[in-house]
Design an enzyme around this catalytic site. Structure first.
Site, PDB file in Angstrom:
ATOM      1  N   GLY A   1      36.807  -2.237  50.753  1.00  0.00           N
ATOM      2  CA  GLY A   1      38.200  -3.004  50.622  1.00  0.00           C
ATOM      3  C   GLY A   1      39.169  -2.330  49.795  1.00  0.00           C
ATOM      4  O   GLY A   1      40.527  -2.738  49.945  1.00  0.00           O
TER       5      GLY A   1
ATOM      6  N   ASP B   1      37.551  -1.702  59.337  1.00  0.00           N
ATOM      7  CA  ASP B   1      37.026  -0.474  59.768  1.00  0.00           C
ATOM      8  C   ASP B   1      35.732  -0.528  60.162  1.00  0.00           C
ATOM      9  O   ASP B   1      35.259  -1.872  60.507  1.00  0.00           O
ATOM     10  CB  ASP B   1      36.919   0.336  58.277  1.00  0.00           C
ATOM     11  CG  ASP B   1      35.886  -0.166  57.388  1.00  0.00           C
ATOM     12  OD1 ASP B   1      35.222  -1.134  57.571  1.00  0.00           O
ATOM     13  OD2 ASP B   1      35.692   0.508  56.451  1.00  0.00           O
TER      14      ASP B   1
ATOM     15  N   CYS C   1      36.405  -4.287  55.201  1.00  0.00           N
ATOM     16  CA  CYS C   1      36.199  -2.943  54.940  1.00  0.00           C
ATOM     17  C   CYS C   1      35.228  -3.005  54.160  1.00  0.00           C
ATOM     18  O   CYS C   1      34.680  -3.709  53.427  1.00  0.00           O
ATOM     19  CB  CYS C   1      37.421  -2.511  54.241  1.00  0.00           C
ATOM     20  SG  CYS C   1      37.346  -1.024  53.815  1.00  0.00           S
TER      21      CYS C   1
ATOM     22  N   GLY D   1      40.568   0.502  49.939  1.00  0.00           N
ATOM     23  CA  GLY D   1      41.793   1.386  50.826  1.00  0.00           C
ATOM     24  C   GLY D   1      42.462   0.494  51.664  1.00  0.00           C
ATOM     25  O   GLY D   1      43.787   0.744  51.562  1.00  0.00           O
TER      26      GLY D   1
END
Length: 91
Positions: free
Chosen positions: A73, A13, A70, A75
């Protein structure tokens, strides 16, 4: 015993964007083949799509391993664990 090169899919992300490029360079310097599945900018993104692309690559055996970066982490791990043969954890 020499390390065996692997096919690795990687995605992130926006929170992990800057770390991703450094990690890709390091993995490639060790002989691994890395497939970058995004994100390609530090702007906010739809991380579940990226997590799904990495997990699908592993599930379909296009990659031997997947790395998801992320902010939290959680999600990314939830998304990845929906794919057959994928076991994602937060590290």
């Amino acid at each position: 015993m020499a390390d065996e090169a692997m096919r690795i899919a990687i995605g992130t992300d926006h929170g992990g964007f800057h770390l991703k490029d450094r990690l890709i360079r390091r993995l490639r310097s060790r002989g691994h083949r890395v497939r970058d599945l995004g994100t390609f900018s530090p702007e906010p993104c739809d991380y579940p799509q990226i997590g799904a692309q990495v997990a699908e690559a592993v599930s379909r055996r296009q990659a031997q391993r997947g790395v998801l970066l992320c902010k939290s982490g959680g999600g990314m791990a939830i998304v990845a664990n929906r794919f057959p043969g994928v076991r994602a954890v937060v590290c």
